[in-house]
Design an enzyme around this catalytic site. Structure first.
Site, PDB file in Angstrom:
ATOM      1  N   ASN A  87     -19.235  65.616  -3.459  1.00 35.43           N
ATOM      2  CA  ASN A  87     -18.619  64.486  -4.116  1.00 35.43           C
ATOM      3  C   ASN A  87     -19.031  62.938  -3.831  1.00 35.43           C
ATOM      4  O   ASN A  87     -19.209  62.118  -4.814  1.00 35.43           O
ATOM      5  CB  ASN A  87     -17.027  64.429  -4.223  1.00 35.43           C
ATOM      6  CG  ASN A  87     -16.393  64.472  -2.960  1.00 35.43           C
ATOM      7  OD1 ASN A  87     -16.965  64.595  -1.830  1.00 35.43           O
ATOM      8  ND2 ASN A  87     -15.243  63.966  -2.933  1.00 35.43           N
ATOM      9  N   LYS A 131     -26.219  69.827   7.148  1.00 36.45           N
ATOM     10  CA  LYS A 131     -26.076  70.983   6.012  1.00 36.45           C
ATOM     11  C   LYS A 131     -25.403  70.158   4.840  1.00 36.45           C
ATOM     12  O   LYS A 131     -24.220  70.430   4.934  1.00 36.45           O
ATOM     13  CB  LYS A 131     -25.215  72.283   6.334  1.00 36.45           C
ATOM     14  CG  LYS A 131     -25.630  73.402   5.491  1.00 36.45           C
ATOM     15  CD  LYS A 131     -24.578  73.395   4.534  1.00 36.45           C
ATOM     16  CE  LYS A 131     -24.506  74.592   3.658  1.00 36.45           C
ATOM     17  NZ  LYS A 131     -24.127  74.357   2.262  1.00 36.45           N
ATOM     18  N   GLN A 174      -9.124  74.968   2.412  1.00 45.32           N
ATOM     19  CA  GLN A 174      -9.203  76.553   2.572  1.00 45.32           C
ATOM     20  C   GLN A 174     -10.705  76.811   3.241  1.00 45.32           C
ATOM     21  O   GLN A 174     -10.342  77.514   4.289  1.00 45.32           O
ATOM     22  CB  GLN A 174      -9.359  77.039   0.957  1.00 45.32           C
ATOM     23  CG  GLN A 174      -9.757  78.585   1.096  1.00 45.32           C
ATOM     24  CD  GLN A 174     -10.045  79.368  -0.455  1.00 45.32           C
ATOM     25  OE1 GLN A 174     -10.295  78.266  -1.141  1.00 45.32           O
ATOM     26  NE2 GLN A 174     -10.115  80.614  -0.388  1.00 45.32           N
ATOM     27  N   GLU A 202     -12.113  66.757   7.741  1.00 51.45           N
ATOM     28  CA  GLU A 202     -11.567  65.820   6.553  1.00 51.45           C
ATOM     29  C   GLU A 202     -11.316  66.921   5.421  1.00 51.45           C
ATOM     30  O   GLU A 202     -12.331  67.243   4.599  1.00 51.45           O
ATOM     31  CB  GLU A 202     -12.438  64.684   6.222  1.00 51.45           C
ATOM     32  CG  GLU A 202     -12.657  63.844   7.494  1.00 51.45           C
ATOM     33  CD  GLU A 202     -13.721  62.702   7.117  1.00 51.45           C
ATOM     34  OE1 GLU A 202     -14.349  62.818   5.937  1.00 51.45           O
ATOM     35  OE2 GLU A 202     -14.003  61.952   7.936  1.00 51.45           O
ATOM     36  N   CYS A 256     -11.164  63.046  -2.433  1.00 55.71           N
ATOM     37  CA  CYS A 256     -10.023  63.535  -1.768  1.00 55.71           C
ATOM     38  C   CYS A 256      -8.956  62.492  -1.681  1.00 55.71           C
ATOM     39  O   CYS A 256      -7.917  62.727  -1.365  1.00 55.71           O
ATOM     40  CB  CYS A 256     -10.568  63.983  -0.465  1.00 55.71           C
ATOM     41  SG  CYS A 256     -11.327  62.625   0.688  1.00 55.71           S
TER      42      CYS A 256
END
Length: 485
Positions: free
Chosen positions: A154, A177, A233, A252, A286
């Site tokens: 995002n 990554k 998750q 985060e 977020c």
């Protein structure tokens, strides 16, 4: 930057660009007929070589004086500034946000990294009196070693910068990554790092699927720190894997962020900030405001003001002039939003505006979803309890400020929160009682690059990132006792 369908990109390991046997294709979420490029599907062997080269580079990089490390960073910042249009276009095409918003992300990165570079000379320790004669007690900060930086789709420019640059400033080396959906911006950033002259191995770029590349990175015994931004998750799985090696983590994670409006006269101003806080980046943040919790006395007027502002959004391809909200990242993301709409209606909520996918005409080949406002929501509904990662604002009416605090905290997350009130007694009470890592009084949820950033509950683990708290993750304390005659 011109991108053609034949562009096949490479990993960057130990100062060399390397091909992989397999690649995957990234397309523009605004128009899936446009191929952004083909990118490496890396293997565990690629990860192993990247980590080992980073560990070898660390042995010398850690001994480079901090002020000299900062010189490399300042050189990179100049290149970043010179390439902001190029990066902005790449960001727009691989992630979907409007071009101006994309360029603004890069510009903010330039500004924030100037602060980060200055942190090189603020890596402070302490000197304390000893209980013994002829002894000096002190602590110093030392870099932790190889850091795995795993970044989301995002904010594919800002988030890698926030992980890679402070790591380098502190004397760590990095294996980056990027998210599978948005690797191009990280690749360009790596090109600029190479151009800035960072020594081979200090930064490597390894692209591919998270299940293979990410797990190999997190579980590698030479990786001493993992900085991850993404879903709760996935963060939980990373935490479990890292714990096996006692690897330091900075996570985060998700958010379900409230904005409370109580005893506030400027409802127009509140509506402006809430809408901006909700729908920026198509709500895929977020820190996005997802829940408006409002006293009954303000609710009717505030809903009308918000709906009018939402009507002004122009949904479209981010490269088209006038677009103010782009697509969501994927068809899967859009289908999740459609599912939330059905659930909301089944549970008795009312969609005031939006609530539909856009699939016809110019929207035919993209993942577009209307900016949405849902009213009549109660705290026990699915849309209130879960993080909706998209352009959706839900409205929960409450009868008292006490109820507003209770509803605000009725979530597994605790990232950020806002309250709009003219009564600063209420403002201070909210600041004290909200279960959140960050709180904003009478403004939206925009963070600043020199301030700590992080959450509590299921929104974060480890040292807060950004600002001065970054060094708490990228360094550890070494305590020295020095006896003299």
């Amino acid at each position: 930057m011109t991108i053609t369908k034949t562009d096949v990109f490479k990993n960057f390991i130990n100062g060399e660009w390397e091909e992989t046997k397999e690649v995957y294709e990234v397309t523009n979420p605004a128009d899936t007929n446009e191929v952004v490029g083909k990118f490496p599907l890396s293997t565990e062997e690629d990860v192993d070589r990247a980590v080992k080269s980073a560990n070898e580079a660390f042995l010398s990089w850690r001994k480079v004086p901090a002020s000299e490390r900062a010189t490399y960073v300042y050189r990179f910042i100049d290149l970043l500034d010179q390439n902001k249009e190029r990066l902005g276009e790449a960001l727009c095409k691989e992630q979907g946000k409007p071009l101006q918003e994309a360029v603004t992300e890069v510009t903010r990165g330039v500004s924030e990294m100037r602060f980060v570079a200055g942190e090189a000379v603020r890596l402070d320790g302490t000197t304390l009196p000893s209980d013994r004669r002829g002894v000096i007690n002190m602590s110093v900060r030392v870099p932790i070693g190889v850091v795995a930086a795993i970044t989301p789709w995002n904010f594919p420019v800002l988030t890698p910068l926030r992980k890679v640059m402070p790591a380098l400033v502190c004397g760590c080396t990095v294996v980056l990554k990027p998210a599978t959906d948005t690797p191009l911006t990280s690749l360009i950033i790596t090109q600029l790092l190479e151009e800035a002259g960072f020594p081979a191995g200090t930064v490597s770029l390894v692209m591919g699927r998270g299940r293979k590349v990410g797990e190999a990175l997190v579980g590698h015994p030479l990786v001493k720190g993992v900085s991850f931004t993404g879903s709760t998750q996935v963060g939980r799985k990373i935490y479990e894997t890292a714990a096996k090696n006692f690897t330091k983590v900075q996570l985060e994670l998700g958010g379900n962020n409230p904005a409370v409006v109580a005893e506030y006269g400027d409802l127009e101003g509140a509506a402006t900030q809430i809408v901006a806080g909700c729908y920026g980046n198509a709500g895929q943040r977020c820190t996005a405001i997802g829940r408006l919790i409002v006293l009954d006395k303000h609710a009717d007027e505030l809903e009308k003001l918000i709906v009018e502002k939402v009507k002004a959004y122009k949904v479209g391809n981010g490269m088209e002039e006038g677009t103010t909200i782009g697509p969501v990242i994927s068809e899967g993301a859009r289908q999740e939003l459609e599912g939330y709409m059905e659930t909301a209606k089944e549970e008795g909520a009312t969609i005031l505006i939006g609530g539909r996918s856009l699939k016809e005409g110019k929207y035919e080949n993209g993942y577009y979803f209307e900016p949405t406002v849902i009213s009549g929501v109660t705290g026990d509904m699915k849309v209130a309890k879960e993080e909706i990662f998209g352009p959706v604002l839900i409205v929960i009416r409450v009868s008292s400020f006490e109820e507003a605090i209770e509803v605000s905290n009725n979530t597994e997350y605790g990232l950020t929160a806002s309250v709009f009130t003219d009564d600063m007694n209420l403002g201070y009470r909210y600041m004290e009682d909200i279960e959140s890592g960050m709180v904003h009084i009478n403004n939206g949820t925009v963070s600043e690059g020199h301030m700590p950033f992080g959450g509590v509950k299921n929104s974060g683990v480890g040292a807060y990132s950004i600002g001065g708290t970054n060094k708490d993750f990228y360094t550890e304390l070494k305590v020295a006792y020095i006896q003299y005659k």
